[in-house]
Design an enzyme around this catalytic site. Structure first.
Site, mmCIF file in Angstrom:
data_model
loop_
_atom_site.group_PDB
_atom_site.id
_atom_site.type_symbol
_atom_site.label_atom_id
_atom_site.label_comp_id
_atom_site.label_asym_id
_atom_site.label_seq_id
_atom_site.Cartn_x
_atom_site.Cartn_y
_atom_site.Cartn_z
ATOM 1 N N ARG A 31 0.833 -1.204 0.000
ATOM 2 C CA ARG A 31 0.000 0.000 0.000
ATOM 3 C C ARG A 31 0.873 1.261 0.000
ATOM 4 O O ARG A 31 1.715 1.428 0.895
ATOM 5 C CB ARG A 31 -0.925 0.004 1.214
ATOM 6 N N LYS A 104 4.921 -18.784 8.792
ATOM 7 C CA LYS A 104 4.629 -20.003 9.537
ATOM 8 C C LYS A 104 3.368 -20.644 8.964
ATOM 9 O O LYS A 104 2.264 -20.443 9.477
ATOM 10 C CB LYS A 104 4.472 -19.699 11.025
ATOM 11 N N LYS A 189 1.714 -25.111 15.620
ATOM 12 C CA LYS A 189 1.256 -24.374 16.810
ATOM 13 C C LYS A 189 0.088 -23.453 16.491
ATOM 14 O O LYS A 189 -0.751 -23.177 17.354
ATOM 15 C CB LYS A 189 2.418 -23.604 17.430
ATOM 16 N N ASP A 242 7.123 -21.436 21.313
ATOM 17 C CA ASP A 242 6.193 -20.809 20.382
ATOM 18 C C ASP A 242 4.762 -21.268 20.636
ATOM 19 O O ASP A 242 3.811 -20.492 20.551
ATOM 20 C CB ASP A 242 6.616 -21.145 18.952
ATOM 21 N N SER A 252 -2.247 -13.193 20.031
ATOM 22 C CA SER A 252 -2.155 -14.231 19.011
ATOM 23 C C SER A 252 -3.363 -14.189 18.085
ATOM 24 O O SER A 252 -4.513 -14.268 18.527
ATOM 25 C CB SER A 252 -2.060 -15.610 19.680
ATOM 26 N N ASN A 254 -4.249 -16.494 15.955
ATOM 27 C CA ASN A 254 -4.902 -17.797 15.908
ATOM 28 C C ASN A 254 -5.724 -18.071 17.158
ATOM 29 O O ASN A 254 -6.823 -18.613 17.077
ATOM 30 C CB ASN A 254 -3.846 -18.885 15.698
ATOM 31 N N GLU A 279 -2.936 -17.893 10.297
ATOM 32 C CA GLU A 279 -2.390 -18.930 9.428
ATOM 33 C C GLU A 279 -2.938 -20.324 9.738
ATOM 34 O O GLU A 279 -2.962 -21.190 8.873
ATOM 35 C CB GLU A 279 -0.858 -18.946 9.499
#
Length: 333
Positions: A31, A104, A189, A242, A252, A254, A279
């Site tokens: 951007r 990851k 993870k 991790d 986090s 996730n 992810e």
């Protein structure tokens, strides 16, 4: 290459570490407004709030200009886009550079790790490909809260050289030659963190979450070892470290995505609400496919994928995991 939260933060790590040596760090941003903000205000507020970036960082939307003459090329783009990005970058890649992956994830459809895609698409030597992994919550590192991490490369000399390039007072890199184990730890993870987040969203207690984290480490280890990774890597920063950080922190992505799922939001609603890529959502199926191909049992990953597919309710997930056949804790399968 990539001016998101972790890409910008790692640029800060490199810039702070090399400021007295005249190191210059350039960021590629998609951007124009992000590049302008970094250059003019020395901030990237969308991802790092009020964190002030060092003066030896600059940004551009011209990837060829950013890549030109670089000794180290750091990739920090979403895992599912990396193959296409590398095809765009290839002609401008500086010969002899070390390529470092901050990503990851596993590629869907091929189950390839990021270092495998880098080697394949760029035809790059294995000893010039490295991975940075570990408990890497970007906002904490950007705030200069003390953090240890891992630089992995099959070549020890390259790993040491990269580690020496990212050693400001607040960031302590360790080296490791177990590239496979370090990558798998950083990949799986994310899926386990989704499971822990779902438990959070359902109001489950610490006993439940500790059980998921511990058994999640066991299935991560099974997969890593089956791929040739080392057992001791899973007990270190890129494995246990991790996993704990990603599963337990409100920072986090996730864990946050899992918590929203546990609160009853649909996957589409979660994706709409998230401003950054989780992810684990993208890589979960690839992890499961890889495990099945190797005959590795990964019940938590399987349950998370079923929740994402809509074939298992979040309420039924715990019962599914606890209803498994009794066995010794030490059994690998």
């Amino acid at each position: 290459m990539g001016a998101g939260s972790w890409g910008t933060t790692f640029a800060k790590v490199l810039a702070d570490s090399g400021a007295d040596r005249g190191t210059r760090v350039q960021l590629w941003a998609r951007r124009p407004e992000a590049a302008a903000e970094i250059n003019e205000r020395h901030t990237n507020a969308r991802y790092l709030g009020g964190t002030v970036l060092p003066g030896n960082i600059s940004a551009s939307t011209d990837f060829a200009a950013v890549l030109a003459g670089s000794e180290v090329v750091v990739l920090a783009v979403p895992a599912q886009t990396v193959r296409g990005q590398l095809r765009s970058f290839k002609a401008a890649m500086p010969a002899g550079a070390v390529v470092v992956s901050l990503m990851k994830g596993l590629e869907r459809g091929t189950d390839a790790r990021m270092s495998e895609i880098i080697r394949e698409e760029l035809d790059w030597p294995q000893e010039a490909i490295a991975v940075v992994s570990g408990p890497n919550l970007a906002l904490e590192i950007a705030r200069e809260e003390p953090t240890a991490s891992v630089v992995a490369c099959t070549d020890q000399e390259t790993a040491t050289w990269i580690a020496e390039a990212c050693t400001p007072e607040y960031f302590r890199p360790y080296t490791n030659t177990d590239l496979v184990g370090v990558e798998i730890g950083g990949i799986v993870k994310n899926v386990i963190a989704l499971a822990v987040g779902i438990c959070d969203g359902r109001g489950m207690g610490d006993n439940t979450k500790a059980s998921v984290i511990t058994r999640g480490l066991a299935e991560t280890t099974r997969l890593a070892v089956a791929l040739g990774g080392r057992l001791e890597t899973m007990a270190g920063l890129a494995g246990l470290g991790d996993l704990v950080a990603t599963c337990s922190s409100s920072l986090s992505r996730n864990n946050t995505a899992g918590r929203l799922l546990g609160q009853g939001l649909s996957l589409a609603e979660v994706n709409e609400r998230m401003t950054q890529t989780a992810e684990g959502i993208k890589s979960g199926q690839a992890v499961l496919d890889l495990a099945r191909g190797l005959g590795v049992e990964m019940p938590i990953t399987e349950a998370v994928v079923m929740v994402l597919e809509g074939t298992l309710s979040v309420d039924a997930m715990a019962a599914r995991l606890l209803g498994r056949q009794l066995k010794s804790e030490g059994e690998l399968a």
